[in-house]
Design an enzyme around this catalytic site. Structure first.
Site, PDB file in Angstrom:
ATOM      1  N   PHE A 109       5.312 126.163  70.583  1.00  0.00           N
ATOM      2  CA  PHE A 109       4.289 126.611  69.633  1.00  0.00           C
ATOM      3  C   PHE A 109       2.959 126.935  70.297  1.00  0.00           C
ATOM      4  O   PHE A 109       2.159 127.697  69.764  1.00  0.00           O
ATOM      5  CB  PHE A 109       4.100 125.556  68.535  1.00  0.00           C
ATOM      6  CG  PHE A 109       3.207 124.400  68.887  1.00  0.00           C
ATOM      7  CD1 PHE A 109       1.887 124.361  68.441  1.00  0.00           C
ATOM      8  CD2 PHE A 109       3.681 123.320  69.619  1.00  0.00           C
ATOM      9  CE1 PHE A 109       1.070 123.284  68.730  1.00  0.00           C
ATOM     10  CE2 PHE A 109       2.871 122.248  69.912  1.00  0.00           C
ATOM     11  CZ  PHE A 109       1.559 122.222  69.472  1.00  0.00           C
ATOM     12  N   LYS A 110       2.734 126.392  71.491  1.00  0.00           N
ATOM     13  CA  LYS A 110       1.460 126.645  72.172  1.00  0.00           C
ATOM     14  C   LYS A 110       1.280 128.127  72.500  1.00  0.00           C
ATOM     15  O   LYS A 110       0.155 128.600  72.650  1.00  0.00           O
ATOM     16  CB  LYS A 110       1.383 125.820  73.464  1.00  0.00           C
ATOM     17  CG  LYS A 110       1.634 124.325  73.281  1.00  0.00           C
ATOM     18  CD  LYS A 110       0.529 123.648  72.520  1.00  0.00           C
ATOM     19  CE  LYS A 110       0.806 122.180  72.296  1.00  0.00           C
ATOM     20  NZ  LYS A 110       0.675 121.347  73.480  1.00  0.00           N
ATOM     21  N   ASP A 111       2.382 128.885  72.600  1.00  0.00           N
ATOM     22  CA  ASP A 111       2.272 130.316  72.909  1.00  0.00           C
ATOM     23  C   ASP A 111       1.453 131.058  71.853  1.00  0.00           C
ATOM     24  O   ASP A 111       0.761 132.031  72.166  1.00  0.00           O
ATOM     25  CB  ASP A 111       3.659 130.960  72.984  1.00  0.00           C
ATOM     26  CG  ASP A 111       4.437 130.552  74.223  1.00  0.00           C
ATOM     27  OD1 ASP A 111       3.818 130.385  75.279  1.00  0.00           O
ATOM     28  OD2 ASP A 111       5.667 130.397  74.111  1.00  0.00           O
ATOM     29  N   LEU A 114      -2.072 130.389  72.894  1.00  0.00           N
ATOM     30  CA  LEU A 114      -2.476 130.649  74.274  1.00  0.00           C
ATOM     31  C   LEU A 114      -2.232 132.084  74.728  1.00  0.00           C
ATOM     32  O   LEU A 114      -2.902 132.559  75.649  1.00  0.00           O
ATOM     33  CB  LEU A 114      -1.785 129.648  75.204  1.00  0.00           C
ATOM     34  CG  LEU A 114      -2.439 128.262  75.083  1.00  0.00           C
ATOM     35  CD1 LEU A 114      -1.571 127.174  75.679  1.00  0.00           C
ATOM     36  CD2 LEU A 114      -3.813 128.266  75.749  1.00  0.00           C
ATOM     37  N   THR A 142       1.665 122.675  76.674  1.00  0.00           N
ATOM     38  CA  THR A 142       0.396 123.388  76.835  1.00  0.00           C
ATOM     39  C   THR A 142       0.307 124.037  78.207  1.00  0.00           C
ATOM     40  O   THR A 142      -0.147 125.168  78.346  1.00  0.00           O
ATOM     41  CB  THR A 142      -0.798 122.440  76.627  1.00  0.00           C
ATOM     42  OG1 THR A 142      -0.842 122.029  75.262  1.00  0.00           O
ATOM     43  CG2 THR A 142      -2.112 123.130  76.966  1.00  0.00           C
TER      44      THR A 142
END
Length: 462
Positions: A109-111, A114, A142
Protein backbone atom coordinates in the site's frame (compact mmCIF):
# COMPACT_ATOMS: atom_id res chain seq x y z
CA UNK A 1 -4.02 26.16 2.24
CA UNK A 2 -1.29 26.79 4.82
CA UNK A 3 0.44 24.32 7.14
CA UNK A 4 1.51 24.44 10.78
CA UNK A 5 3.39 22.23 13.21
CA UNK A 6 1.73 20.21 15.96
CA UNK A 7 4.19 21.95 18.32
CA UNK A 8 3.31 25.47 17.25
CA UNK A 9 6.70 26.92 16.35
CA UNK A 10 6.30 26.52 12.58
CA UNK A 11 3.33 28.15 10.86
CA UNK A 12 2.15 29.54 7.54
CA UNK A 13 3.94 27.07 5.26
CA UNK A 14 2.77 26.39 1.74
CA UNK A 15 2.05 22.79 0.72
CA UNK A 16 5.32 22.65 -1.23
CA UNK A 17 7.32 23.96 1.74
CA UNK A 18 5.60 21.46 4.05
CA UNK A 19 6.51 18.58 1.72
CA UNK A 20 10.13 19.68 1.50
CA UNK A 21 10.45 20.23 5.27
CA UNK A 22 9.14 16.75 6.12
CA UNK A 23 9.51 16.80 9.89
CA UNK A 24 8.78 20.29 11.20
CA UNK A 25 11.85 22.21 12.33
CA UNK A 26 10.46 22.35 15.89
CA UNK A 27 10.33 18.54 16.05
CA UNK A 28 6.59 18.36 15.46
CA UNK A 29 4.56 17.07 12.53
CA UNK A 30 2.98 19.29 9.90
CA UNK A 31 -0.77 19.55 9.38
CA UNK A 32 -3.08 21.76 7.32
CA UNK A 33 -4.33 24.74 9.29
CA UNK A 34 -7.89 23.61 8.44
CA UNK A 35 -9.42 20.36 7.14
CA UNK A 36 -11.67 21.00 4.11
CA UNK A 37 -15.29 20.03 4.76
CA UNK A 38 -17.15 18.55 1.78
CA UNK A 39 -20.89 18.91 1.40
CA UNK A 40 -23.07 15.94 0.47
CA UNK A 41 -23.46 17.43 -3.00
CA UNK A 42 -19.70 17.70 -3.45
CA UNK A 43 -19.22 14.14 -2.22
CA UNK A 44 -21.84 12.87 -4.67
CA UNK A 45 -20.29 14.80 -7.56
CA UNK A 46 -17.12 12.66 -7.34
CA UNK A 47 -18.63 9.20 -6.96
CA UNK A 48 -18.05 8.09 -10.57
CA UNK A 49 -14.52 9.43 -11.00
CA UNK A 50 -11.64 7.15 -11.97
CA UNK A 51 -9.07 6.87 -9.19
CA UNK A 52 -6.49 9.36 -10.59
CA UNK A 53 -9.21 11.98 -11.17
CA UNK A 54 -10.55 11.46 -7.66
CA UNK A 55 -7.01 11.80 -6.29
CA UNK A 56 -6.64 15.09 -8.14
CA UNK A 57 -9.92 16.42 -6.70
CA UNK A 58 -8.92 15.55 -3.12
CA UNK A 59 -5.23 16.45 -3.24
CA UNK A 60 -5.85 19.78 -5.01
CA UNK A 61 -7.77 20.97 -1.95
CA UNK A 62 -4.53 20.72 0.03
CA UNK A 63 -1.90 21.50 -2.63
CA UNK A 64 -3.18 24.94 -3.56
CA UNK A 65 0.23 26.37 -4.52
CA UNK A 66 0.83 23.91 -7.40
CA UNK A 67 -0.80 24.80 -10.76
CA UNK A 68 -3.70 22.45 -11.45
CA UNK A 69 -2.37 21.13 -14.77
CA UNK A 70 1.03 20.34 -13.25
CA UNK A 71 -0.51 18.64 -10.20
CA UNK A 72 -2.75 16.56 -12.47
CA UNK A 73 0.25 15.44 -14.52
CA UNK A 74 2.15 14.41 -11.35
CA UNK A 75 -0.82 12.38 -10.12
CA UNK A 76 -1.51 10.72 -13.48
CA UNK A 77 2.14 9.72 -13.81
CA UNK A 78 2.16 8.34 -10.26
CA UNK A 79 -0.60 5.80 -10.99
CA UNK A 80 0.29 4.94 -14.58
CA UNK A 81 2.37 1.88 -13.61
CA UNK A 82 -0.15 0.13 -11.34
CA UNK A 83 -1.25 -3.31 -12.53
CA UNK A 84 -5.01 -2.78 -12.00
CA UNK A 85 -7.13 -0.25 -13.88
CA UNK A 86 -8.94 0.75 -10.69
CA UNK A 87 -5.64 1.29 -8.79
CA UNK A 88 -7.27 0.25 -5.46
CA UNK A 89 -10.05 -2.24 -6.37
CA UNK A 90 -12.66 -3.24 -3.81
CA UNK A 91 -13.29 -7.00 -3.80
CA UNK A 92 -16.32 -8.58 -2.10
CA UNK A 93 -15.28 -11.65 -0.11
CA UNK A 94 -17.78 -13.46 2.09
CA UNK A 95 -19.11 -11.01 4.70
CA UNK A 96 -16.76 -8.13 3.98
CA UNK A 97 -15.00 -6.04 1.33
CA UNK A 98 -11.26 -6.17 0.71
CA UNK A 99 -9.71 -2.88 -0.40
CA UNK A 100 -6.69 -4.12 -2.35
CA UNK A 101 -3.88 -1.62 -1.95
CA UNK A 102 -1.05 -3.76 -3.36
CA UNK A 103 -1.24 -3.18 -7.11
CA UNK A 104 1.75 -0.82 -7.31
CA UNK A 105 5.34 -1.65 -8.31
CA UNK A 106 6.36 -3.06 -4.89
CA UNK A 107 3.03 -4.81 -4.17
CA UNK A 108 2.33 -2.84 -0.97
CA UNK A 109 0.00 0.00 0.00
CA UNK A 110 2.95 2.35 0.47
CA UNK A 111 3.23 2.64 -3.34
CA UNK A 112 0.04 4.68 -3.46
CA UNK A 113 1.66 7.47 -1.48
CA UNK A 114 5.31 7.04 -2.43
CA UNK A 115 4.90 6.97 -6.19
CA UNK A 116 3.16 10.32 -5.77
CA UNK A 117 5.74 11.67 -3.32
CA UNK A 118 8.68 10.62 -5.50
CA UNK A 119 7.27 12.45 -8.51
CA UNK A 120 6.36 15.41 -6.32
CA UNK A 121 9.89 15.65 -4.96
CA UNK A 122 11.39 15.52 -8.46
CA UNK A 123 8.99 18.24 -9.64
CA UNK A 124 9.77 20.58 -6.73
CA UNK A 125 13.54 20.01 -6.83
CA UNK A 126 13.72 20.60 -10.58
CA UNK A 127 11.54 23.68 -10.34
CA UNK A 128 13.72 25.20 -7.61
CA UNK A 129 17.12 23.91 -8.85
CA UNK A 130 17.66 22.06 -5.56
CA UNK A 131 19.02 18.70 -4.43
CA UNK A 132 17.80 16.42 -1.63
CA UNK A 133 19.05 13.55 0.49
CA UNK A 134 16.09 11.48 1.65
CA UNK A 135 16.48 9.55 4.88
CA UNK A 136 13.86 7.14 6.18
CA UNK A 137 13.30 4.11 8.40
CA UNK A 138 11.22 1.10 7.45
CA UNK A 139 9.64 -1.84 9.24
CA UNK A 140 9.04 -3.51 5.90
CA UNK A 141 7.23 -1.98 2.96
CA UNK A 142 7.98 1.75 3.27
CA UNK A 143 11.61 1.22 2.32
CA UNK A 144 11.08 -0.56 -0.97
CA UNK A 145 8.16 1.68 -1.95
CA UNK A 146 10.24 4.79 -1.21
CA UNK A 147 13.19 3.42 -3.14
CA UNK A 148 11.03 2.55 -6.16
CA UNK A 149 9.46 6.00 -5.91
CA UNK A 150 12.77 7.85 -6.34
CA UNK A 151 15.23 5.38 -7.91
CA UNK A 152 17.11 7.01 -10.76
CA UNK A 153 15.38 10.38 -10.26
CA UNK A 154 17.33 13.59 -10.70
CA UNK A 155 18.77 15.50 -7.75
CA UNK A 156 17.79 12.88 -5.13
CA UNK A 157 19.71 10.38 -3.02
CA UNK A 158 17.84 8.03 -0.68
CA UNK A 159 19.12 6.40 2.52
CA UNK A 160 16.80 3.74 3.96
CA UNK A 161 17.35 2.14 7.38
CA UNK A 162 15.76 -1.24 8.13
CA UNK A 163 16.14 -3.50 11.21
CA UNK A 164 18.60 -6.21 10.21
CA UNK A 165 16.94 -9.62 10.03
CA UNK A 166 13.50 -8.30 10.96
CA UNK A 167 11.90 -7.65 7.59
CA UNK A 168 10.65 -10.46 5.36
CA UNK A 169 13.14 -11.96 2.83
CA UNK A 170 11.12 -10.55 -0.07
CA UNK A 171 10.96 -7.11 1.54
CA UNK A 172 14.73 -7.13 2.02
CA UNK A 173 15.32 -8.23 -1.57
CA UNK A 174 13.03 -5.51 -2.91
CA UNK A 175 15.22 -2.92 -1.22
CA UNK A 176 18.70 -4.36 -1.59
CA UNK A 177 18.43 -5.40 -5.25
CA UNK A 178 17.90 -1.79 -6.34
CA UNK A 179 21.44 -0.84 -7.26
CA UNK A 180 20.84 2.61 -8.77
CA UNK A 181 23.61 4.98 -7.75
CA UNK A 182 21.24 7.19 -5.77
CA UNK A 183 20.00 4.34 -3.50
CA UNK A 184 21.66 3.39 -0.18
CA UNK A 185 20.34 0.56 2.04
CA UNK A 186 21.42 0.44 5.69
CA UNK A 187 20.74 -2.69 7.76
CA UNK A 188 20.60 -1.39 11.33
CA UNK A 189 21.65 -3.74 14.13
CA UNK A 190 18.54 -3.10 16.21
CA UNK A 191 14.74 -2.75 16.02
CA UNK A 192 12.59 -0.59 13.79
CA UNK A 193 12.04 1.75 16.74
CA UNK A 194 15.83 2.17 16.98
CA UNK A 195 15.99 3.05 13.29
CA UNK A 196 13.03 5.42 13.48
CA UNK A 197 14.50 7.13 16.55
CA UNK A 198 17.79 7.68 14.70
CA UNK A 199 15.95 9.26 11.76
CA UNK A 200 13.96 11.60 14.01
CA UNK A 201 17.09 12.61 15.95
CA UNK A 202 18.96 13.36 12.72
CA UNK A 203 16.07 15.51 11.51
CA UNK A 204 16.18 17.27 14.88
CA UNK A 205 19.73 18.41 14.15
CA UNK A 206 18.66 21.45 12.13
CA UNK A 207 22.18 22.40 11.07
CA UNK A 208 22.83 18.90 9.69
CA UNK A 209 19.37 18.82 8.10
CA UNK A 210 20.01 22.09 6.30
CA UNK A 211 23.62 21.31 5.35
CA UNK A 212 22.68 18.04 3.65
CA UNK A 213 19.19 19.07 2.42
CA UNK A 214 17.45 16.21 4.18
CA UNK A 215 13.96 15.16 3.11
CA UNK A 216 11.51 12.67 4.63
CA UNK A 217 9.51 9.87 3.02
CA UNK A 218 8.23 8.25 6.19
CA UNK A 219 4.67 9.08 7.06
CA UNK A 220 6.00 12.04 9.05
CA UNK A 221 5.75 13.69 5.60
CA UNK A 222 2.25 15.12 5.21
CA UNK A 223 2.09 14.23 1.50
CA UNK A 224 2.24 10.53 2.47
CA UNK A 225 -0.87 10.82 4.62
CA UNK A 226 -2.65 13.00 2.07
CA UNK A 227 -2.25 10.50 -0.77
CA UNK A 228 -3.68 7.76 1.46
CA UNK A 229 -6.79 9.82 2.28
CA UNK A 230 -7.98 9.28 -1.30
CA UNK A 231 -8.62 5.54 -1.10
CA UNK A 232 -11.02 5.95 1.81
CA UNK A 233 -13.17 8.07 -0.50
CA UNK A 234 -12.79 5.49 -3.28
CA UNK A 235 -13.74 2.58 -1.01
CA UNK A 236 -16.84 4.41 0.20
CA UNK A 237 -17.98 5.11 -3.36
CA UNK A 238 -17.50 1.50 -4.48
CA UNK A 239 -19.28 -0.07 -1.50
CA UNK A 240 -22.12 2.45 -1.30
CA UNK A 241 -22.88 2.02 -5.02
CA UNK A 242 -23.10 -1.75 -4.58
CA UNK A 243 -25.01 -1.86 -1.28
CA UNK A 244 -26.80 1.46 -0.96
CA UNK A 245 -25.44 1.67 2.59
CA UNK A 246 -25.30 5.07 4.24
CA UNK A 247 -22.09 4.29 6.14
CA UNK A 248 -19.16 1.87 6.19
CA UNK A 249 -16.88 0.47 8.87
CA UNK A 250 -13.19 0.37 7.97
CA UNK A 251 -10.62 -1.92 9.57
CA UNK A 252 -6.99 -0.80 9.30
CA UNK A 253 -3.98 -2.95 10.29
CA UNK A 254 -1.94 -0.38 12.14
CA UNK A 255 1.66 0.14 13.24
CA UNK A 256 2.79 3.73 12.84
CA UNK A 257 -0.72 5.26 12.83
CA UNK A 258 -0.27 6.94 9.43
CA UNK A 259 -2.79 4.86 7.46
CA UNK A 260 -5.58 5.06 10.02
CA UNK A 261 -4.89 8.77 10.52
CA UNK A 262 -5.55 9.19 6.79
CA UNK A 263 -8.90 7.55 7.46
CA UNK A 264 -9.50 9.98 10.32
CA UNK A 265 -8.88 12.91 7.95
CA UNK A 266 -11.20 11.39 5.33
CA UNK A 267 -13.92 11.06 7.96
CA UNK A 268 -13.43 14.68 9.04
CA UNK A 269 -13.78 15.72 5.40
CA UNK A 270 -17.15 14.02 5.15
CA UNK A 271 -16.67 10.38 4.17
CA UNK A 272 -19.46 8.57 6.06
CA UNK A 273 -17.32 6.17 8.09
CA UNK A 274 -19.20 4.75 11.05
CA UNK A 275 -16.25 3.09 12.81
CA UNK A 276 -12.53 3.40 12.18
CA UNK A 277 -11.26 0.08 13.51
CA UNK A 278 -7.63 0.06 14.61
CA UNK A 279 -6.19 -3.46 14.34
CA UNK A 280 -2.90 -4.34 16.01
CA UNK A 281 -0.78 -7.43 16.58
CA UNK A 282 1.04 -8.21 19.85
CA UNK A 283 2.69 -4.79 19.62
CA UNK A 284 -0.50 -3.23 20.88
CA UNK A 285 0.44 0.18 22.29
CA UNK A 286 -2.23 1.85 20.15
CA UNK A 287 -4.91 -0.67 21.04
CA UNK A 288 -4.08 -0.34 24.75
CA UNK A 289 -4.23 3.41 24.41
CA UNK A 290 -7.73 3.41 22.93
CA UNK A 291 -9.11 0.74 25.26
CA UNK A 292 -7.74 2.09 28.53
CA UNK A 293 -5.66 5.21 27.89
CA UNK A 294 -2.42 3.25 28.36
CA UNK A 295 0.07 4.67 25.86
CA UNK A 296 3.28 3.29 27.35
CA UNK A 297 6.29 1.76 25.66
CA UNK A 298 6.90 -1.97 25.95
CA UNK A 299 9.36 -4.41 24.44
CA UNK A 300 8.96 -4.97 20.71
CA UNK A 301 7.61 -8.44 19.86
CA UNK A 302 8.76 -9.83 16.51
CA UNK A 303 5.62 -11.17 14.89
CA UNK A 304 4.32 -12.72 11.67
CA UNK A 305 3.14 -9.22 10.67
CA UNK A 306 6.52 -7.46 10.94
CA UNK A 307 5.52 -4.14 9.39
CA UNK A 308 3.40 -3.57 12.51
CA UNK A 309 6.15 -4.44 15.01
CA UNK A 310 6.30 -0.90 16.35
CA UNK A 311 5.99 0.56 19.85
CA UNK A 312 6.33 4.29 19.15
CA UNK A 313 3.74 5.35 16.55
CA UNK A 314 5.11 8.54 15.01
CA UNK A 315 1.85 9.72 13.46
CA UNK A 316 -0.04 9.52 16.73
CA UNK A 317 1.21 13.04 17.48
CA UNK A 318 -0.95 14.35 14.62
CA UNK A 319 -4.06 12.85 16.17
CA UNK A 320 -2.92 14.05 19.60
CA UNK A 321 -3.00 17.61 18.26
CA UNK A 322 -6.72 17.27 17.54
CA UNK A 323 -7.38 15.36 20.77
CA UNK A 324 -5.86 18.33 22.64
CA UNK A 325 -8.09 20.78 20.72
CA UNK A 326 -5.23 22.02 18.50
CA UNK A 327 -3.31 23.28 21.55
CA UNK A 328 0.29 23.09 20.36
CA UNK A 329 1.69 23.98 23.78
CA UNK A 330 -0.09 20.99 25.33
CA UNK A 331 1.21 18.73 22.55
CA UNK A 332 4.76 19.92 23.16
CA UNK A 333 4.44 19.28 26.90
CA UNK A 334 2.98 15.80 26.41
CA UNK A 335 5.64 14.78 23.89
CA UNK A 336 8.41 16.06 26.18
CA UNK A 337 6.90 13.99 28.99
CA UNK A 338 6.71 10.94 26.73
CA UNK A 339 10.36 11.32 25.76
CA UNK A 340 11.31 11.42 29.42
CA UNK A 341 8.91 8.83 30.86
CA UNK A 342 7.97 6.59 27.93
CA UNK A 343 4.25 7.10 28.45
CA UNK A 344 1.38 9.53 27.83
CA UNK A 345 -1.32 10.28 30.37
CA UNK A 346 -4.88 11.21 29.42
CA UNK A 347 -7.82 12.76 31.21
CA UNK A 348 -11.12 10.89 31.55
CA UNK A 349 -12.61 13.08 28.81
CA UNK A 350 -9.70 12.39 26.46
CA UNK A 351 -9.98 8.64 27.08
CA UNK A 352 -13.65 8.79 26.12
CA UNK A 353 -12.86 10.74 22.95
CA UNK A 354 -10.30 8.09 22.00
CA UNK A 355 -12.99 5.44 22.29
CA UNK A 356 -15.42 7.59 20.30
CA UNK A 357 -12.97 8.08 17.45
CA UNK A 358 -11.71 4.49 17.16
CA UNK A 359 -12.69 0.91 17.88
CA UNK A 360 -9.85 -1.53 18.45
CA UNK A 361 -8.60 -5.01 19.27
CA UNK A 362 -5.32 -6.85 18.94
CA UNK A 363 -4.60 -10.45 17.94
CA UNK A 364 -1.58 -12.74 18.27
CA UNK A 365 0.31 -14.82 15.71
CA UNK A 366 -1.83 -17.92 16.29
CA UNK A 367 -5.00 -15.95 15.53
CA UNK A 368 -3.30 -14.44 12.48
CA UNK A 369 -2.50 -17.90 11.07
CA UNK A 370 -6.00 -19.15 11.87
CA UNK A 371 -7.55 -16.19 10.04
CA UNK A 372 -5.42 -16.73 6.93
CA UNK A 373 -6.33 -20.44 6.95
CA UNK A 374 -10.07 -20.02 7.52
CA UNK A 375 -10.42 -17.19 5.02
CA UNK A 376 -8.64 -19.27 2.39
CA UNK A 377 -10.78 -22.33 3.06
CA UNK A 378 -13.99 -20.29 2.99
CA UNK A 379 -13.25 -18.04 0.02
CA UNK A 380 -10.17 -19.30 -1.82
CA UNK A 381 -8.67 -15.87 -1.16
CA UNK A 382 -5.23 -15.53 0.45
CA UNK A 383 -4.63 -12.76 2.98
CA UNK A 384 -1.17 -11.51 3.86
CA UNK A 385 -0.56 -11.56 7.66
CA UNK A 386 -1.12 -7.81 8.11
CA UNK A 387 -4.41 -7.92 6.23
CA UNK A 388 -5.37 -10.96 8.31
CA UNK A 389 -4.96 -8.89 11.46
CA UNK A 390 -7.31 -6.30 9.97
CA UNK A 391 -9.87 -8.93 8.96
CA UNK A 392 -9.87 -10.69 12.33
CA UNK A 393 -10.17 -7.47 14.33
CA UNK A 394 -12.66 -5.99 11.88
CA UNK A 395 -14.98 -8.95 12.33
CA UNK A 396 -14.73 -8.57 16.11
CA UNK A 397 -15.41 -4.85 16.21
CA UNK A 398 -17.66 -3.99 13.26
CA UNK A 399 -21.40 -3.44 13.30
CA UNK A 400 -23.12 -6.41 11.58
CA UNK A 401 -25.56 -3.98 9.95
CA UNK A 402 -22.78 -1.88 8.38
CA UNK A 403 -20.63 -3.00 5.43
CA UNK A 404 -17.08 -3.75 6.57
CA UNK A 405 -14.09 -2.70 4.46
CA UNK A 406 -10.73 -4.25 5.37
CA UNK A 407 -7.55 -2.70 4.00
CA UNK A 408 -5.31 -5.24 2.26
CA UNK A 409 -1.91 -3.70 2.70
CA UNK A 410 0.40 -6.15 0.91
CA UNK A 411 0.43 -8.95 -1.63
CA UNK A 412 0.46 -12.32 0.21
CA UNK A 413 3.48 -13.48 -1.80
CA UNK A 414 5.61 -11.03 0.17
CA UNK A 415 5.06 -13.25 3.21
CA UNK A 416 5.18 -16.65 1.55
CA UNK A 417 6.49 -18.61 4.58
CA UNK A 418 3.63 -17.42 6.77
CA UNK A 419 1.04 -18.06 4.08
CA UNK A 420 2.34 -21.59 3.52
CA UNK A 421 2.35 -22.27 7.25
CA UNK A 422 -1.30 -21.22 7.44
CA UNK A 423 -2.68 -22.73 4.23
CA UNK A 424 -0.19 -25.36 3.10
CA UNK A 425 0.02 -23.48 -0.19
CA UNK A 426 2.81 -21.36 -1.64
CA UNK A 427 1.32 -18.09 -2.88
CA UNK A 428 1.99 -17.44 -6.54
CA UNK A 429 4.85 -15.00 -6.84
CA UNK A 430 4.32 -12.14 -9.27
CA UNK A 431 7.01 -12.26 -11.93
CA UNK A 432 8.59 -9.03 -10.67
CA UNK A 433 9.14 -10.64 -7.25
CA UNK A 434 10.32 -14.05 -8.49
CA UNK A 435 13.15 -12.40 -10.43
CA UNK A 436 14.62 -10.79 -7.30
CA UNK A 437 16.36 -13.90 -5.96
CA UNK A 438 18.85 -13.84 -8.85
CA UNK A 439 19.55 -10.10 -8.75
CA UNK A 440 22.68 -8.43 -7.45
CA UNK A 441 22.32 -7.06 -3.90
CA UNK A 442 23.84 -4.00 -2.24
CA UNK A 443 23.55 -3.01 1.42
CA UNK A 444 25.63 -1.82 4.36
CA UNK A 445 25.28 -3.17 7.89
CA UNK A 446 25.59 -0.45 10.52
CA UNK A 447 25.19 -0.20 14.33
CA UNK A 448 22.04 1.46 15.70
CA UNK A 449 24.04 4.58 16.45
CA UNK A 450 23.06 8.04 15.23
CA UNK A 451 26.56 9.41 14.64
CA UNK A 452 27.61 6.44 12.52
CA UNK A 453 24.53 6.92 10.34
CA UNK A 454 25.31 10.64 10.06
CA UNK A 455 28.89 9.87 9.03
CA UNK A 456 27.62 7.50 6.34
CA UNK A 457 25.31 10.19 4.99
CA UNK A 458 28.17 12.72 4.95
CA UNK A 459 30.29 10.35 2.89
CA UNK A 460 27.58 9.58 0.33
CA UNK A 461 25.31 12.65 0.18
CA UNK A 462 24.60 14.27 -3.14
Amino acid sequence: MKYCSTRGQVQGLSFSDAVMMGLADDGGLLLPEAIPQLSKQELQSMDQLPYPDLAFKIISKFATDIPAAELKEIIDRSYANFDHAQITPVIKQDDLYILELFHGPTFAFKDIALQFLGNLFEYLLTKNSQKMNIIGATSGDTGSAAIYGVRGKKNINIFILHPKGHVSPIQELQMTTVTDENVFNLAVEGTFDDAQSIVKEIFGDLQFKKQFSLGAVNSINWARVLAQVVYYFYAWYQVSQETGAEQIDVSVPTGNFGDIFAGYIAKQMGVPINQLILATNANNILSRCIKSGDYSMAEVHHSLSPSMDIQVASNFERYLYYLLDCNAQSVMQMMASFKQNGRLDFTADQKQRLKNDFSTSSINDEETLATIKSFYLENGYILDPHTAVGVAVGRKESNPQTPLVCLATAHPAKFGDTVKKATGQDPILPEALSKLTTCEKRLTTIPAEKNQVKDYIKENAT
